[in-house]
Design a protein around this motif. Structure first.
Motif, short mmCIF file in Angstrom:
data_model
loop_
_atom_site.label_atom_id
_atom_site.label_comp_id
_atom_site.label_asym_id
_atom_site.label_seq_id
_atom_site.Cartn_x
_atom_site.Cartn_y
_atom_site.Cartn_z
N ASP A 34 0.86 -1.18 0.00
CA ASP A 34 0.00 0.00 0.00
C ASP A 34 0.89 1.23 0.00
OD1 ASP A 34 -3.03 -0.29 0.28
OD2 ASP A 34 -2.33 -1.81 1.70
N LYS A 35 0.27 2.37 -0.29
CA LYS A 35 1.02 3.62 -0.35
C LYS A 35 0.23 4.71 0.33
CE LYS A 35 1.58 6.32 -4.26
NZ LYS A 35 2.03 6.59 -5.62
N LYS A 36 0.93 5.56 1.08
CA LYS A 36 0.28 6.72 1.69
C LYS A 36 1.30 7.84 1.85
CE LYS A 36 -2.55 8.48 5.41
NZ LYS A 36 -3.50 8.19 6.47
N VAL A 37 0.85 9.06 1.57
CA VAL A 37 1.68 10.24 1.76
C VAL A 37 1.41 10.78 3.15
CG1 VAL A 37 2.18 12.58 0.95
CG2 VAL A 37 1.66 10.77 -0.71
N VAL A 38 2.48 11.01 3.91
CA VAL A 38 2.34 11.59 5.25
C VAL A 38 3.03 12.95 5.27
CG1 VAL A 38 2.12 9.40 6.48
CG2 VAL A 38 4.38 10.36 6.12
N GLU A 39 2.49 13.83 6.08
CA GLU A 39 3.09 15.15 6.26
C GLU A 39 3.31 15.39 7.74
OE1 GLU A 39 1.01 18.26 4.19
OE2 GLU A 39 0.72 17.00 2.42
N PHE A 40 4.51 15.89 8.07
CA PHE A 40 4.85 16.18 9.46
C PHE A 40 6.00 17.18 9.48
CE2 PHE A 40 7.27 12.62 7.91
CZ PHE A 40 8.57 12.88 8.33
N ASP A 41 5.96 18.07 10.43
CA ASP A 41 7.04 19.04 10.65
C ASP A 41 7.51 19.71 9.36
OD1 ASP A 41 6.87 18.10 13.25
OD2 ASP A 41 8.60 16.77 13.06
N GLY A 42 6.59 20.01 8.45
CA GLY A 42 6.95 20.66 7.20
C GLY A 42 7.54 19.73 6.14
N HIS A 43 7.56 18.44 6.41
CA HIS A 43 8.08 17.46 5.45
C HIS A 43 6.93 16.65 4.87
CE1 HIS A 43 12.22 18.07 6.77
NE2 HIS A 43 11.77 18.02 8.01
N GLN A 44 7.16 16.15 3.66
CA GLN A 44 6.21 15.25 3.01
C GLN A 44 6.96 14.00 2.61
OE1 GLN A 44 4.47 16.27 -0.90
NE2 GLN A 44 2.49 16.09 0.13
N MET A 45 6.38 12.84 2.93
CA MET A 45 7.04 11.57 2.66
C MET A 45 6.00 10.58 2.14
SD MET A 45 9.18 9.26 5.44
CE MET A 45 10.39 10.53 5.76
N THR A 46 6.36 9.86 1.08
CA THR A 46 5.50 8.81 0.56
C THR A 46 5.97 7.49 1.15
OG1 THR A 46 5.12 10.01 -1.50
CG2 THR A 46 4.65 7.64 -1.51
N LEU A 47 5.09 6.84 1.89
CA LEU A 47 5.41 5.55 2.47
C LEU A 47 4.91 4.44 1.56
CD1 LEU A 47 4.42 6.11 6.22
CD2 LEU A 47 6.64 6.48 5.12
N LEU A 48 5.81 3.56 1.18
CA LEU A 48 5.45 2.34 0.45
C LEU A 48 5.44 1.25 1.51
CD1 LEU A 48 7.83 2.91 -2.57
CD2 LEU A 48 5.37 3.34 -2.46
N ILE A 49 4.25 0.82 1.90
CA ILE A 49 4.07 -0.06 3.04
C ILE A 49 3.93 -1.50 2.58
CG2 ILE A 49 2.68 -0.51 5.09
CD1 ILE A 49 1.68 2.49 4.72
N TRP A 50 4.90 -2.32 2.94
CA TRP A 50 4.90 -3.73 2.58
C TRP A 50 4.38 -4.54 3.76
CZ3 TRP A 50 8.49 -6.14 -1.38
CH2 TRP A 50 8.80 -5.23 -2.39
N ASP A 51 3.17 -5.05 3.62
CA ASP A 51 2.54 -5.89 4.63
C ASP A 51 2.94 -7.32 4.30
OD1 ASP A 51 0.82 -7.30 6.30
OD2 ASP A 51 -1.02 -6.57 5.36
#
Length: 158
Positions: free
Chosen positions: A40-57
């Motif tokens: 799965d994939k989700k974009v997270v934003e925190f502390d002014g950063h943006q990161m795309t997580l590629l989540i391998w279950d």
């Protein structure tokens, strides 16, 4: 910035449910066994950063060295999930974490004790004593600490 995150742990601990809660804000009582890996994939934003997580279950196994190394290679972060109601899923936790750290020495590890909604605070305290390693208690069902767990790992990967 893309980061590969793997979810590992025994079968039936709620890895898929945690991903579904995090990515889609959904929970299902149906148990579906993961075969191999689901991504799965989700974009997270925190502390002014943006990161795309590629989540391998990754499919659950009792020993992490029985899971194909190819699924784990190239991972930037690890979420190890155990079931707070099933001692067999955390009996060898320290050894499992050591193995993962030897395989991926630069990847931060977040340890999650899932299914917190099924036990009392006293029972959770005894699990904490038994484990002896820091972990965060989550509930894929209620969503408790799910978003925070992925954000905390994202910060550690940065």
């Amino acid at each position: 910035m893309n980061k590969k995150v793997i979810l590992v742990g025994h079968f039936g601990v709620g890895k898929t449910s945690l991903v579904q809660q995090f990515v889609h804000s959904k929970f299902s009582e149906k148990y579906l066994t993961t075969i191999g890996v689901k991504i799965d994939k989700k974009v997270v934003e925190f502390d002014g950063h943006q990161m795309t997580l590629l989540i391998w279950d990754i499919a659950g196994e009792t020993e992490q060295n029985s899971v194909s190394k190819s699924y784990k290679l190239g991972s930037h972060g690890i979420i190890y999930v155990f079931d707070v109601t099933r001692p067999s899923t955390y009996e060898n936790l320290a050894d499992q974490i050591d193995y993962l750290k030897s395989l991926l020495p630069n990847a931060p590890v977040q340890i999650l004790g899932n299914k917190k909604d099924l036990i009392s605070e006293e029972e959770l305290e005894s699990v904490t004593q038994a484990i002896g390693l820091p972990f965060k208690a989550t509930s894929a069902k209620t969503g408790e600490y799910v978003e925070e767990a992925f954000i905390d790992l994202s910060k550690a990967m940065l």
